[in-house]
Design an enzyme around this catalytic site. Structure first.
Site: not given
Length: 203
Positions: A24-27, A30
């Site tokens: 998982r990455v926030s945006t 990334q």
């Protein structure tokens, strides 16, 4: 002669215990490449890649992954915060994994491995500490409210208008001004004006 190898090929090719990676990455700016590389190195059969904040529980890929879990499967993450940034949410996810008879392992957090008794113990301690923290916050909140009442403070949402303004609203309304005009004049909604008028008219 029936070729049983062909008939049972899906079962033979489907391993009993599978490892699913979750990245998982926030945006979208990334990159999850490094996470994916580590998860592949750990031998994941399939990797689910999410682009969303870890504080949000409604995550499509995580939900897909949890739906796919079977007894004996393992979810691997690079770090625990990739799964969730909230301890309460993390424990909720861990419980859901456990209820399916599956396991959770974090590559960079050696203590987080529910395939081992020690890993399960760690999560049990986390759950106890989280519940203790919730109880402490609840007690402090109740103590704070009681103290505020003892000092004569009014609790709850602040009134949109003070008493002088409310009296003025009632007077202008009785003089024929519309709810819309009064709402615009006092900078509040028509619903608020109507509520004050209704209260004033009630016996």
């Amino acid at each position: 002669m029936v070729d049983f190898t062909i008939l049972f090929a899906p079962l033979l090719n489907d391993p009993m215990n599978r490892s699913f990676g979750y990245s998982r990455v926030s945006t979208s700016k990334q990159l999850s490449d490094s996470q994916i590389a580590l998860l592949n190195s750990a031998g994941c059969n399939e990797i689910f890649v999410e682009v969303k904040s870890g504080t949000k529980r409604n995550r499509t890929e995580l939900d897909r992954l949890l739906h796919r879990l079977r007894e004996g499967d393992t979810i691997l993450v690079v770090k625990l915060d990739r799964l969730s940034r909230s301890m309460q949410d993390l424990l909720s996810i861990a419980r859901e994994i456990e209820e399916k008879g599956a396991h959770l392992r974090s590559l960079q957090d050696p203590l987080i491995d529910t395939t081992s008794p020690n890993g399960k113990l760690v999560f049990g301690i986390f759950a106890v500490l989280t519940e203790y923290e919730r109880n402490i916050i609840r007690v402090r909140t109740l103590d704070g409210l009681a103290s505020a009442r003892a000092r004569g403070q009014r609790l709850g949402r602040q009134e949109a208008l003070n008493q002088k303004q409310k009296d003025r609203v009632i007077k202008l309304r009785s003089d024929g001004q519309s709810l819309r005009e009064l709402a615009r004049r006092f900078g509040v909604s028509k619903t608020t004006i109507a509520r004050y008028v209704r209260i004033a008219d009630s016996p």
